[in-house]
Design a protein around this motif. Structure first.
Motif, mmCIF file in Angstrom:
data_model
loop_
_atom_site.group_PDB
_atom_site.id
_atom_site.type_symbol
_atom_site.label_atom_id
_atom_site.label_comp_id
_atom_site.label_asym_id
_atom_site.label_seq_id
_atom_site.Cartn_x
_atom_site.Cartn_y
_atom_site.Cartn_z
ATOM 1 N N SER A 10 0.841 -1.191 0.000
ATOM 2 C CA SER A 10 0.000 0.000 0.000
ATOM 3 C C SER A 10 0.876 1.241 0.000
ATOM 4 O O SER A 10 1.863 1.328 0.733
ATOM 5 C CB SER A 10 -0.892 0.015 1.238
ATOM 6 O OG SER A 10 -1.572 1.243 1.340
ATOM 7 N N ASN A 11 0.523 2.198 -0.829
ATOM 8 C CA ASN A 11 1.252 3.466 -0.876
ATOM 9 C C ASN A 11 0.394 4.623 -0.358
ATOM 10 O O ASN A 11 0.679 5.788 -0.638
ATOM 11 C CB ASN A 11 1.697 3.770 -2.310
ATOM 12 C CG ASN A 11 2.796 2.836 -2.769
ATOM 13 O OD1 ASN A 11 3.740 2.590 -2.035
ATOM 14 N ND2 ASN A 11 2.677 2.308 -3.972
ATOM 15 N N ILE A 12 -0.640 4.271 0.392
ATOM 16 C CA ILE A 12 -1.612 5.267 0.845
ATOM 17 C C ILE A 12 -1.646 5.314 2.370
ATOM 18 O O ILE A 12 -1.687 4.275 3.036
ATOM 19 C CB ILE A 12 -3.022 4.939 0.308
ATOM 20 C CG1 ILE A 12 -3.021 4.940 -1.226
ATOM 21 C CG2 ILE A 12 -4.050 5.921 0.845
ATOM 22 C CD1 ILE A 12 -4.271 4.347 -1.823
ATOM 23 N N ALA A 13 -1.622 6.518 2.908
ATOM 24 C CA ALA A 13 -1.855 6.729 4.343
ATOM 25 C C ALA A 13 -3.204 7.420 4.494
ATOM 26 O O ALA A 13 -3.540 8.314 3.718
ATOM 27 C CB ALA A 13 -0.751 7.578 4.950
ATOM 28 N N LEU A 14 -3.973 6.991 5.492
ATOM 29 C CA LEU A 14 -5.340 7.477 5.663
ATOM 30 C C LEU A 14 -5.411 8.533 6.760
ATOM 31 O O LEU A 14 -4.994 8.304 7.898
ATOM 32 C CB LEU A 14 -6.264 6.308 6.018
ATOM 33 C CG LEU A 14 -7.770 6.568 5.909
ATOM 34 C CD1 LEU A 14 -8.169 6.800 4.458
ATOM 35 C CD2 LEU A 14 -8.542 5.388 6.482
ATOM 36 N N GLY A 15 -5.926 9.690 6.402
ATOM 37 C CA GLY A 15 -6.142 10.740 7.394
ATOM 38 C C GLY A 15 -7.356 10.435 8.245
ATOM 39 O O GLY A 15 -8.208 9.604 7.869
ATOM 40 N N PRO A 16 -7.505 11.078 9.406
ATOM 41 C CA PRO A 16 -8.640 10.784 10.295
ATOM 42 C C PRO A 16 -9.992 11.129 9.679
ATOM 43 O O PRO A 16 -11.019 10.584 10.085
ATOM 44 C CB PRO A 16 -8.354 11.653 11.529
ATOM 45 C CG PRO A 16 -7.406 12.709 11.059
ATOM 46 C CD PRO A 16 -6.607 12.094 9.966
ATOM 47 N N ASN A 17 -9.983 12.019 8.676
ATOM 48 C CA ASN A 17 -11.239 12.377 8.000
ATOM 49 C C ASN A 17 -11.461 11.590 6.719
ATOM 50 O O ASN A 17 -12.342 11.919 5.933
ATOM 51 C CB ASN A 17 -11.252 13.882 7.700
ATOM 52 C CG ASN A 17 -10.070 14.295 6.818
ATOM 53 O OD1 ASN A 17 -9.195 13.474 6.539
ATOM 54 N ND2 ASN A 17 -10.043 15.545 6.396
ATOM 55 N N GLY A 18 -10.626 10.543 6.504
ATOM 56 C CA GLY A 18 -10.771 9.709 5.313
ATOM 57 C C GLY A 18 -9.958 10.168 4.118
ATOM 58 O O GLY A 18 -9.977 9.513 3.067
ATOM 59 N N ALA A 19 -9.230 11.270 4.233
ATOM 60 C CA ALA A 19 -8.415 11.768 3.112
ATOM 61 C C ALA A 19 -7.232 10.839 2.877
ATOM 62 O O ALA A 19 -6.695 10.241 3.808
ATOM 63 C CB ALA A 19 -7.920 13.174 3.411
ATOM 64 N N TRP A 20 -6.837 10.711 1.612
ATOM 65 C CA TRP A 20 -5.691 9.900 1.237
ATOM 66 C C TRP A 20 -4.450 10.770 1.143
ATOM 67 O O TRP A 20 -4.450 11.829 0.513
ATOM 68 C CB TRP A 20 -5.931 9.221 -0.116
ATOM 69 C CG TRP A 20 -6.901 8.071 -0.072
ATOM 70 C CD1 TRP A 20 -7.738 7.759 0.944
ATOM 71 C CD2 TRP A 20 -7.116 7.098 -1.094
ATOM 72 N NE1 TRP A 20 -8.490 6.655 0.630
ATOM 73 C CE2 TRP A 20 -8.115 6.220 -0.624
ATOM 74 C CE3 TRP A 20 -6.572 6.876 -2.355
ATOM 75 C CZ2 TRP A 20 -8.587 5.147 -1.374
ATOM 76 C CZ3 TRP A 20 -7.031 5.812 -3.101
ATOM 77 C CH2 TRP A 20 -8.027 4.952 -2.605
ATOM 78 N N TRP A 21 -3.358 10.289 1.749
ATOM 79 C CA TRP A 21 -2.081 10.983 1.716
ATOM 80 C C TRP A 21 -0.990 9.981 1.328
ATOM 81 O O TRP A 21 -1.164 8.774 1.499
ATOM 82 C CB TRP A 21 -1.751 11.588 3.083
ATOM 83 C CG TRP A 21 -2.740 12.606 3.543
ATOM 84 C CD1 TRP A 21 -3.734 12.426 4.461
ATOM 85 C CD2 TRP A 21 -2.856 13.957 3.092
ATOM 86 N NE1 TRP A 21 -4.464 13.572 4.632
ATOM 87 C CE2 TRP A 21 -3.940 14.533 3.800
ATOM 88 C CE3 TRP A 21 -2.153 14.749 2.185
ATOM 89 C CZ2 TRP A 21 -4.330 15.857 3.613
ATOM 90 C CZ3 TRP A 21 -2.540 16.064 2.004
ATOM 91 C CH2 TRP A 21 -3.609 16.607 2.715
ATOM 92 N N PRO A 22 0.165 10.448 0.828
ATOM 93 C CA PRO A 22 1.235 9.498 0.475
ATOM 94 C C PRO A 22 1.816 8.833 1.714
ATOM 95 O O PRO A 22 2.058 9.497 2.731
ATOM 96 C CB PRO A 22 2.282 10.374 -0.225
ATOM 97 C CG PRO A 22 2.005 11.768 0.250
ATOM 98 C CD PRO A 22 0.524 11.843 0.485
ATOM 99 N N LYS A 23 2.004 7.515 1.626
ATOM 100 C CA LYS A 23 2.615 6.796 2.748
ATOM 101 C C LYS A 23 4.110 7.114 2.827
ATOM 102 O O LYS A 23 4.655 7.319 3.907
ATOM 103 C CB LYS A 23 2.426 5.282 2.585
ATOM 104 C CG LYS A 23 3.051 4.462 3.712
ATOM 105 C CD LYS A 23 2.915 2.973 3.502
ATOM 106 C CE LYS A 23 4.002 2.426 2.592
ATOM 107 N NZ LYS A 23 4.021 0.948 2.555
ATOM 108 N N HIS A 24 4.767 7.124 1.676
ATOM 109 C CA HIS A 24 6.215 7.323 1.651
ATOM 110 C C HIS A 24 6.556 8.809 1.693
ATOM 111 O O HIS A 24 5.706 9.670 1.473
ATOM 112 C CB HIS A 24 6.821 6.659 0.421
ATOM 113 C CG HIS A 24 6.642 5.174 0.399
ATOM 114 N ND1 HIS A 24 7.249 4.340 1.319
ATOM 115 C CD2 HIS A 24 5.931 4.362 -0.426
ATOM 116 C CE1 HIS A 24 6.915 3.084 1.066
ATOM 117 N NE2 HIS A 24 6.112 3.078 0.025
#
Length: 386
Positions: A10-24
């Motif tokens: 997975s290259n996605i990090a999840l914000g607390p509001n459901g937004a997608w951010w880069p994991k790396h």
């Protein structure tokens, strides 16, 4: 079946509001933008090659703070060939980028051996060193492990003060200067984490979006340090194709050279700190489920320092021997040629015997008569047309 996405792919990090951010890390893509604008997608490769090249050049510059330029060049060249540098040059890897930041931080903090800083000199260099290490931590959080060694390196001029009060005052100033430089990028890092993940101390690697059984959830890389230490050390040190004592055996020049570094009173503290840092780094990553040797890129860079000191010591031993000038040159040349040939041969053999393309026909996968020519890393399985 369900489409699975593991924490490794997975290259996605999840914000607390459901937004997608880069994991790396995102600093390297930002730094790459000028190359992308000029060269297009090939600019990412250009940037990566330059980063890996910079690692070797900075290793040479750092070693020349402790040894002669000739010995430093030989050590940087040898470890550059014998290390994982060539394997990851054709890539787009964060590891080369943050290693340049780590090595540049040490280069800024340590005066040249021909310079004689007092405790009050080198203020802006130490601030720059802290800034560079802060950027390295922002790029990859595990680089905080280098902070104690950088602190030891920055204290060098202060510890050489003969007056106790001046020594303590100089050490305090050096510490504050490093902290001041590091506070700028680390403060921005904390603000970015707060914006993306709700807390300054929560990073993208603690909010990895994965899919298991068709259900999405959040996983943390902090939970991946589960490998038994014995198994992890066996993998890190002895695995064929990537072990420190197998594939990268030539880098033992650096480990052996630590003795030469420790015998000098002026560099003894740094030698001890380097040993502790390397051991902690190896112990830390030996337990990581997805360990790769590229994680040790900064360690390879720092090992050039004791390797250069070892080469200098060998050269001085030759000088003391009862040899003619011609014999000394011949002996030194033979030693360099042997080390260089061994490094090149070891590197070439290490890459050659694991190359899948040599057996590509036997590796082809079919579904009936249909070729399965795409291996989906997200599902860890082959996918076939039709």
């Amino acid at each position: 079946g369900h489409r699975e996405i593991s924490d490794a792919f997975s290259n996605i990090a999840l914000g607390p509001n459901g937004a997608w951010w880069p994991k790396h890390g995102y600093l390297m893509p930002i730094a790459t933008l000028p190359f992308y604008w000029v060269f297009g997608a090939s600019g990412t490769l250009v940037f990566n090659v330059l980063s890996v090249t910079a690692v070797v050049v900075l290793s040479f510059g750092l070693a020349s703070r402790f040894a002669s330029q000739g010995a430093s060049a030989i050590a940087a060249f040898t470890i550059g060939l014998a290390g994982p540098h060539a394997d990851y040059a054709y890539n787009y890897s964060n590891d080369g980028f943050y290693t340049t930041l780590v090595l540049a931080a040490f280069l800024a903090a340590i005066p040249h051996r021909e310079e004689s800083w007092t405790a009050d000199q080198g203020k802006w260099r130490r601030i720059l060193a802290g800034l560079l290490l802060g950027l390295a931590v922002w790029t990859k959080i595990t680089n905080f492990l280098f902070a104690p060694l950088l602190w030891v390196a920055a204290l060098g001029p202060a510890l050489r003060e003969t007056d106790g009060v001046h020594r303590l005052r100089g050490a305090a100033k050096a510490t504050l200067q490093l902290a001041l430089g590091a506070a700028i990028p680390l403060g921005l890092f904390g603000l970015a984490n707060w914006f993306m993940f709700g807390r300054p101390w929560v990073t993208s690697y603690q909010r990895v979006l994965i899919v298991e059984g068709g259900e999405s959830r959040v996983a943390s890389h902090a939970a991946l340090f589960t490998v038994p230490l014995k198994d992890g050390l066996d993998d890190l040190l002895f695995t064929e194709g990537r072990g420190l004592l197998t594939r990268y055996a030539m880098t033992t020049l650096g480990w052996i050279g630590l003795g030469s570094l420790a015998r000098d009173r002026r560099t003894r503290a740094f030698a001890g700190g380097l040993v502790v840092t390397a051991v902690v780094f190896i112990w830390f990553f030996a337990r990581f489920k997805y360990y790769h040797e590229r994680f040790l890129f900064p360690i390879f860079g720092l090992l050039v320092i004791p390797a250069a000191r070892l080469i200098d010591a060998l050269t001085q031993t030759l000088d003391r021997a009862v040899l003619t000038s011609r014999q000394r040159v011949a002996a030194l040349g033979l030693s360099i040629a042997t080390v260089g040939a061994a490094a090149v041969g070891h590197s070439w053999l290490g890459r050659h015997h694991v190359r899948l393309s040599d057996r590509i026909e036997g590796a082809r996968v079919y579904l009936g008569e249909t070729r399965c020519d795409y291996f989906n890393n997200m599902r860890w399985s082959w996918e076939c047309d039709g």
